[in-house]
Design an enzyme around this catalytic site. Structure first.
Site, short mmCIF file in Angstrom:
data_model
loop_
_atom_site.label_atom_id
_atom_site.label_comp_id
_atom_site.label_asym_id
_atom_site.label_seq_id
_atom_site.Cartn_x
_atom_site.Cartn_y
_atom_site.Cartn_z
N SER A 658 0.81 -1.22 0.00
CA SER A 658 0.00 0.00 0.00
C SER A 658 0.85 1.27 0.00
O SER A 658 0.32 2.37 -0.20
CB SER A 658 -0.94 0.01 1.22
OG SER A 658 -0.19 0.03 2.42
N LYS A 701 -6.36 4.28 8.29
CA LYS A 701 -5.27 5.10 7.76
C LYS A 701 -5.67 6.57 7.70
O LYS A 701 -4.91 7.46 8.10
CB LYS A 701 -4.87 4.59 6.38
CG LYS A 701 -4.18 3.23 6.40
CD LYS A 701 -3.86 2.74 5.01
CE LYS A 701 -3.13 1.39 5.07
NZ LYS A 701 -2.82 0.85 3.73
#
Length: 804
Positions: A658, A701
């Site tokens: 990611s 996140k």
């Protein structure tokens, strides 16, 4: 273009509205327990269909493996399905172990109709009581005594007749015969007086010699007369023994006749009663006859002796009309599964008997269903192989897999019991595929796979089932009623767990835990119903309990220990987004990614991989960057670059791809010397063609970066960039949504690398024309120009080396 990439507030979270839903049997404001609700599992139609098929399939090998992660309701679905089905199926037979009188080391197993095990055991107990009441008193009856006396009289008559003949001969010699118990002696008679030994010594020698001569002759005659005395005694003993046996048989027969009539349809019992009769004759003759050692003991000791010898040991006895048994064995060690034989110490030797045989879960589930945890099953030695042997052979053998402790041990080998059971293993996906790969017999014996989904599609029916299930579980657990708003909050929380606006998590237990915790806050405030505020309070309290690590990391960022900039611009520096999972805590946090670029041909060096902290997937993401640079920038010249990428202040293992998008943008920034806005944080995976791919943990996140920005003060410039494919995964907290609504924070979605570059730098990325040229002063033009310059420098160096 940046404005078109900014997400509106409505896209940041799914807002559930149940105002138009009609709830059967559910009054307002709370959704009360519905009498018509029997659903305990939502969705999982594939798994339910497979389970129903496997249960119904009678052929060998159609055992079932229920595959899924814990918390999906695997055991609940199995129990519900089997509970409804088991009541309609016949109850299996009961089993008892009895002594094998011919070979006590191999006890026999008797099969009886359901619920007859206890009855048969009580009947044998009554038989034992009747035996004790009958013996030895039956031998004191006048009929027995008369017959015994007659036999003894016959013996006495023969014995006396023989003695009388010798006595007549003795009288002819003037000698008297005396009987002293079993001894016979002779003495001379003079003047009607019997002489003693002293008188005999005073007789003349001739008379003494004649007396002794006659004595010898009489003793010879006596010996001849009593020559058959042992035979007479044996005959008498045999007649008495036969009398005893006949007496025992006549006395026992009425006691057993009733039992034979009661169990005339049970062949095993009839055979055992026949053996009991034979053995009772021996036991009574040895222990319960008059004059035997046990006669002086109380009935308690006698009953204990007979019980240990004749009373059945009930292995399993199902109640009548109870249906097929369902057994869940939570601790499947060998003894718990296959049964065991217990021992007792007797003068240093471990002894046992059929009375110490104990049933295992296979015995209890025989004729029904056995539910086992696959991981626990494989954790104990010998169990898996023994279970396969039992299923293949169709019988249960009670035998320890290893020698019993103790040097001197008397062991048993009980008769095997036929096995007919459907085994249902419950385990994770990893466990299923591991067994399938390593055990070639696994697929032959577990042919049915019930595969649980991790997510449930969000539609009107599933929402309805979810709401009714929450209400039912709340009522069943004694919690306060749930309002519609509370149900809406629970659905949104479940969607957050699933990270999807179109699905909610199949881990219903996680949501039920929130109901229980919310009920506590509801009672503390003395509210009548559980409202949305209580749900949110429970979620906030849980986050606070598990939030120490998250707060510590945030504090270190605020005091400058962890370097994260949220203002200004920087070259070769970017804020990536990570997710940390520690114990039961899962939270997001920004991480600084830095890149340096310089002439050379080392390529892109992943410092995390070189330090052996980068795991395989993360290293793959970094390797893709070279493919991207080559595809977009190095079509007309060799790609010659030296660069290093690092996730700063990271001291543990890193995995996942990611960070690839952030690393690429940071690399291009270092290459082109274009600064990146530090008020942005970015996450996303990419492929070699610059397409941005979805990542996991998007909500955590975003919220991790938001917490840092909020703590430093939101100014409207802070934002996060996520893949467009993750738009459906957004289920952000309300404080983030409120900040976006006020213009203090932004969430952007991108589908290509160029879009991310423009957002981060504020410059145009540029699109290549038909000839592959980028507009001047665009980001891509600067990147290709710099790479071409580095490539030419490398070519000149190569020429100089060749010249030398």
């Amino acid at each position: 273009m940046p404005n078109t990439l900014k997400l509106p507030v409505a896209s940041l979270k799914l807002h559930v509205d149940l105002a138009d839903f009609e709830w059967p049997d559910v009054p307002v404001p709370g959704i009360q327990k519905s009498q018509n609700v029997h659903q305990t599992i939502i969705g999982q139609s594939r798994a339910q269909s497979a389970l129903a098929f496997g249960v119904a399939m009678p052929s060998f090998g159609y055992n079932i493996f229920v595959m899924g992660e814990p918390g999906l309701g695997r055991l609940t679905m199995i129990s519900d399905h089997l509970s409804r089905l088991a009541k309609t199926l016949p109850t299996p037979v009961s089993y008892v172990y009895v002594d094998n009188f011919d070979n006590p080391r191999e006890p026999r197993a008797l099969a009886l109709p359901p619920e007859q095990g206890q009855v048969f055991c009580k009947d044998i107990g009554i038989l034992i009581d009747n035996v004790l009441a009958t013996f030895p008193s039956v031998f004191e009856s006048p009929a027995y005594q008369q017959k015994k006396t007659a036999i003894e009289r016959q013996f006495s008559q023969k014995y006396n007749a023989a003695i009388d003949l010798v006595e007549q001969q003795a009288q002819g010699f003037g000698i008297a015969l005396f009987r002293d118990s079993e001894a016979i002696r002779f003495a001379p008679v003079r003047d009607n007086k019997t002489l003693n030994d002293e008188d005999v010594r005073q007789l003349p020698q001739t008379e003494r010699d004649a007396f002794y001569k006659h004595i010898e002759a009489l003793e010879d005659d006596l010996g001849d007369a009593l020559l058959e005395l042992p035979q007479w005694r044996r005959t008498m003993a045999e007649k008495i023994r036969q009398l005893d046996n006949d007496t025992v048989s006549l006395a026992v027969e009425p006691l057993l006749a009733e039992l034979r009539g009661k169990y005339q349809d049970v062949d095993d019992v009839i055979a055992y009663l026949s053996d009991i009769k034979k053995q009772l004759e021996i036991t009574i003759a040895d222990s319960l006859m008059p004059g035997m050692a046990l006669e002086t003991q109380g009935n308690r000791d006698k009953k204990l002796m007979l019980t240990e010898q004749y009373a059945p040991n009930i292995l399993v006895d199902h109640p009548q009309d109870s249906g097929t048994p369902i057994v869940h064995e939570p601790h499947p060690i060998y003894q718990n599964l296959f049964g065991r034989i217990e021992y007792a110490s007797d003068q240093g030797t471990l002894v046992t008997s059929y009375r110490r045989i104990c049933a295992g879960s296979l015995h209890k589930a025989n004729g029904g269903y056995l539910i086992l945890d696959a991981e626990k099953l494989l954790a104990y030695p010998f169990v898996w192989d023994a279970l396969k042997r039992a299923l293949q052979s169709g019988c249960i053998e009670i035998e320890p897999p290893y020698p019993e402790p103790g040097i001197n041990t008397i062991t048993l080998k009980p008769e095997v019991i036929p096995l007919n059971v459907k085994v249902i293993l419950v385990g994770s996906r990893d466990m299923y595929y591991l067994l399938e790969e390593l055990d070639n017999e696994f697929n032959e014996m577990f042919k049915v796979l019930a595969d649980f989904d991790n997510y449930i599609p969000l539609n009107r029916e599933s929402i309805r089932q979810f709401a009714l299930l929450m209400a039912k579980q709340a009522a069943d657990s004694g919690a306060r009623p749930l309002t519609r708003a509370a149900i809406e909050g629970l659905i949104e929380h479940s969607c957050r767990l699933a990270e999807n606006q179109h699905q909610f998590s199949a881990r219903i237990n996680d949501t039920l835990e929130i109901v229980g915790e919310a009920n506590l806050f509801c009672r503390q405030t003395q509210a009548e119903v559980i409202d949305r505020a209580h749900i949110e309070q429970a979620l906030a309290a849980r986050e606070y309990r598990n939030g120490r690590m998250s707060q510590d990391i945030l504090d270190e960022m605020l005091d400058g220990t962890i370097l994260i900039d949220t203002e200004g611009e920087a070259i070769g520096k970017i804020n990536g987004l990570t997710v940390l999972e520690i114990g039961g805590s899962c939270f997001g946090a920004p991480a600084r990614i830095t890149t340096t670029v310089y002439p050379g041909s080392r390529g892109i060096v992943d410092i995390e991989r070189e330090a052996e902290l980068g795991q395989a997937i993360h290293s793959k993401g970094v390797m893709i960057l070279t493919g991207y640079l080559g595809h977009f920038y190095a079509q007309l010249f060799p790609l010659a670059i030296s660069a290093s990428i690092a996730i700063e202040q990271s001291y543990s293992y890193i995995d996942g791809d990611s960070a690839a998008l952030a690393e690429l943008c940071c690399l291009i920034s270092a290459l082109t010397r274009i600064p990146i806005k530090q008020s942005f944080a970015i996450t996303g995976s990419i492929n070699q063609y610059g397409e941005v791919q979805a990542i996991g943990g998007v909500n955590e996140k975003i919220e991790g970066f938001f917490r840092l920005c909020k703590a430093r003060g939101l100014n409207g410039q802070h934002a996060v960039i996520i893949p467009a494919a993750n738009k459906r995964n957004l289920m952000l907290k309300q404080e983030v949504i409120d900040a976006v609504a006020q213009g203090l924070f932004s969430v952007y979605t991108v589908s290509m690398v160029n879009e991310a570059l423009e957002l981060l730098t504020g410059e145009v990325a540029g699109t290549a024309d038909d000839e592959g040229n980028y507009p001047e002063m665009s980001i891509n033009f600067k990147a290709i120009s710099r790479l071409k310059e580095i490539s030419e420098m490398a070519s000149e160096d190569d020429k100089e080396e060749s010249a030398l």
